[in-house]
Design an enzyme around this catalytic site. Structure first.
Site, short mmCIF file in Angstrom:
data_model
loop_
_atom_site.label_atom_id
_atom_site.label_comp_id
_atom_site.label_asym_id
_atom_site.label_seq_id
_atom_site.Cartn_x
_atom_site.Cartn_y
_atom_site.Cartn_z
N GLU A 220 0.74 -1.21 -0.02
CA GLU A 220 0.03 0.11 -0.14
C GLU A 220 0.73 1.29 -0.05
O GLU A 220 0.37 2.15 -0.58
CB GLU A 220 -0.97 -0.09 1.36
N GLU B 289 -3.61 -9.57 4.09
CA GLU B 289 -4.12 -9.09 5.08
C GLU B 289 -5.54 -10.12 5.62
O GLU B 289 -5.55 -10.53 6.56
CB GLU B 289 -4.97 -7.80 5.04
#
Length: 254
Positions: A108, A128
């Site tokens: 990210e 995640e």
């Protein structure tokens, strides 16, 4: 800056290094605050026109430091988001130099940059869901805007790792380098960017990012608000004069 984040600047380019190699450069609160402080400072420096972000020790960033997270250390900076960058990066162009792993929050952070240079041995992923989490620092929002929907869904839902070669095919990675040379490749590209007029670079980045939400009816008016001052700047006159006189321009940032 702190020991967790190192900053060097030379020739119009700054390098911001996440410096937690023993933890695979996992992001804790100190790293997030360090990156945010670095970007705040570099945005104001006239001797810097482009910024490279990388990680020490052969790994870009393995994401959030889960051990620190369990201890209540949440690496988010108000106004800038996770890692001090994912909600608001620098005004200046940013290049990610990726070696090793860019995973979860590390991916990210790379997605928060404008250009990505990666080693042929680097791997990217949003794991995640494997940890009961969601890539909420921009990953699941930015990825389907950068690559085909179904591929973005595969990456986000499986949590698997993907090689540089695949992301280069998809257009997410700009340049691929041999192992160990991602920073050199990023610096080469950043210097090419930094040779251009700083005000024009910042305005160009702003238009590219903000125009995604502009309607057809308003887009040129909104663009003019950003670009109008550039055409009236000293650098615009210097650029024209340098072209006419067949010499390199001397930018002032004014």
């Amino acid at each position: 800056m702190s020991d967790e984040v190192l900053v060097e600047a030379d020739g119009g380019v700054a390098v911001v290094t996440i410096n937690r190699p023993r933890a695979k450069n996992a992001v804790n609160g100190a790293v997030a605050r360090g990156i945010a402080a670095a970007l705040d400072e570099l945005d104001e420096r006239r001797d810097v026109s482009a910024i490279v972000i990388t990680g020490a020790g052969g790994t870009f960033c393995a994401g959030m430091d889960l051990k620190a997270f369990l201890g209540g250390d949440f690496p988010v900076v108000e106004g800038r988001g996770f890692g001090g960058i994912t909600e608001r990066s620098a005004r200046k162009p940013m290049v990610a130099a990726v070696e090793g792993y860019a995973l979860a929050g590390g991916f990210e952070i790379a997605l928060s940059c404008d250009v990505i240079v990666a080693s042929e041995e680097a791997k990217f992923g949003l794991p995640e869901p494997k940890r009961g989490l969601v890539a909420a620092a921009g990953g699941v929002m930015r990825l389907p805007r950068r690559i085909p929907y179904h591929v973005a869904m595969e990456i986000a839902l499986t949590g698997d790792f993907y090689p540089t070669s695949r992301l280069y095919e998809l257009g997410l990675v700009n340049r691929v380098t041999p192992a160990g040379e991602a920073l050199a490749g990023a610096l080469e590209l950043a210097r090419k960017i930094a040779a251009n007029a700083p005000l024009a670079l910042a305005a160009t980045k702003r238009v590219v990012i903000e125009s995604a939400d502009w309607s057809q009816e308003e887009m040129f008016a909104k663009q003019s608000e950003i670009t109008g001052p550039i055409f009236a700047s000293k650098d615009a006159m210097e650029g024209a004069a340098a072209f006419a006189e067949k010499r390199a321009p001397n930018w002032s940032g004014e």
